[in-house]
Design an enzyme around this catalytic site. Sequence first.
Site, PDB file in Angstrom:
ATOM      1  N   CYS A  74     -57.849-111.550  -5.920  1.00  0.00           N
ATOM      2  CA  CYS A  74     -57.235-112.877  -5.896  1.00  0.00           C
ATOM      3  C   CYS A  74     -57.522-113.580  -4.570  1.00  0.00           C
ATOM      4  CB  CYS A  74     -55.722-112.763  -6.115  1.00  0.00           C
ATOM      5  SG  CYS A  74     -54.915-114.378  -6.221  1.00  0.00           S
ATOM      6  N   CYS A  78     -50.630-115.414  -0.989  1.00  0.00           N
ATOM      7  CA  CYS A  78     -49.188-115.269  -1.187  1.00  0.00           C
ATOM      8  C   CYS A  78     -48.670-114.046  -0.421  1.00  0.00           C
ATOM      9  CB  CYS A  78     -48.870-115.131  -2.670  1.00  0.00           C
ATOM     10  SG  CYS A  78     -49.506-116.509  -3.671  1.00  0.00           S
ATOM     11  N   CYS A  81     -47.370-110.713  -2.239  1.00  0.00           N
ATOM     12  CA  CYS A  81     -48.160-110.096  -3.316  1.00  0.00           C
ATOM     13  C   CYS A  81     -49.172-109.086  -2.795  1.00  0.00           C
ATOM     14  CB  CYS A  81     -48.876-111.189  -4.106  1.00  0.00           C
ATOM     15  SG  CYS A  81     -49.791-110.543  -5.528  1.00  0.00           S
ATOM     16  N   CYS A 118     -45.926-109.951 -22.114  1.00  0.00           N
ATOM     17  CA  CYS A 118     -46.364-110.869 -21.062  1.00  0.00           C
ATOM     18  C   CYS A 118     -47.740-110.468 -20.536  1.00  0.00           C
ATOM     19  CB  CYS A 118     -45.351-110.873 -19.925  1.00  0.00           C
ATOM     20  SG  CYS A 118     -43.648-111.188 -20.457  1.00  0.00           S
ATOM     21  N   CYS A 150     -46.097-114.277 -23.958  1.00  0.00           N
ATOM     22  CA  CYS A 150     -46.002-115.083 -22.744  1.00  0.00           C
ATOM     23  C   CYS A 150     -47.274-114.832 -21.938  1.00  0.00           C
ATOM     24  CB  CYS A 150     -44.769-114.698 -21.938  1.00  0.00           C
ATOM     25  SG  CYS A 150     -44.591-115.605 -20.370  1.00  0.00           S
ATOM     26  N   CYS A 210     -41.607-121.041 -18.580  1.00  0.00           N
ATOM     27  CA  CYS A 210     -40.927-119.938 -17.904  1.00  0.00           C
ATOM     28  C   CYS A 210     -41.228-120.083 -16.416  1.00  0.00           C
ATOM     29  CB  CYS A 210     -41.446-118.602 -18.430  1.00  0.00           C
ATOM     30  SG  CYS A 210     -40.857-117.149 -17.534  1.00  0.00           S
ATOM     31  N   ARG A 280     -33.425-113.744 -16.466  1.00  0.00           N
ATOM     32  CA  ARG A 280     -33.984-112.393 -16.551  1.00  0.00           C
ATOM     33  C   ARG A 280     -33.919-111.687 -15.206  1.00  0.00           C
ATOM     34  NH1 ARG A 280     -39.389-113.224 -17.551  1.00  0.00           N
ATOM     35  NH2 ARG A 280     -38.629-114.175 -19.458  1.00  0.00           N
TER      36      ARG A 280
END
Length: 335
Positions: A74, A78, A81, A118, A150, A210, A280
Amino acid sequence: MNIIKTIEDDFSWQSLADKALSGQCLTLEEGLKVLEADHDHILPLMQAAFQVRKHFYGKKVKLNMIINAKSGLCPEDCGYCSQSIVSTAPVKKYTLLDKDTLLAGAREAMSRKAGTYCIVASGKGPTAKELDQVVSAVKEIRETMPLKICACLGILKDDQARRLAEAGVHRYNHNLNTSKANYPSITTTHTYDQRVETVEQVKASGMSPCSGVIIGMGETNQEIVEMAFALRELDADSIPINFLNAIPGTPLENAGRTPAMKALKVLALFRFICPSKEIRVAGGREVNLRTLQPLSLYAANSLFVGDYLTTSGQEISTDHQIIEDLGFEIELNAL
């Protein structure tokens, strides 16, 4: 004197439940009162949150399962992460999983009694090839299994959101993660506003939005309340509340954990401010809530089961047992 004060404080939590059920939004001051409540008041606070949760969801619990469809690789920075370009955490790195593997994941979700599967991929956004692969897998899952799908693939373009919706993706996840003010200290390779725009694109495509947060990244209590206000304004249908699992090798590796009592107050806050939405308990719940996990379901009505993206969850049987012991019920095939 102390008894009278306790009764008055208990009534204040009930008044917040009444306010939420009448469609009114809490004020900033009321939200801060929840987060700053004395630990001695946690049971009446959770009972008030439970009244709101029970009104909209009864005692049912929605289960979701994640598959890490593309790991690492990636370009984003962030700070939370382990898959980001700035992380030195030893995580697996691989390109998007093939169709058969994604289908096998869907079958595993069903075996865990998860109603929502998901499909999550690292990266700023999907390439054309990656989108084709996801679309193909989703179509077959929808044709062969009674699962809700999702997707979480990063920032979308208009045509990509439309294609996912047409393929049968029910819901798209794109978290705000933190407050607008705190965002530049967490990520610099994209903006808070870009995340909001993606959620709006999801809504325009017809998919259910979401969007949630990660608690424990240096935000203030006021910013936590502001996050809840922002998600109420966005009208997100599903709100995953993650609690930072500080992974060695990430910029936030020394952030520590959110105390379990604070985590419960956060969940109650989001239930009061977003009363009718799916709340959640998501990543980091095992590490942060620890033995108080069962109490979280008095405010939340949804769980992730199994492992997360690069961290382990607890045994599926333990989650099922928690739900059973509470006298709650798994909601099968629930969006």
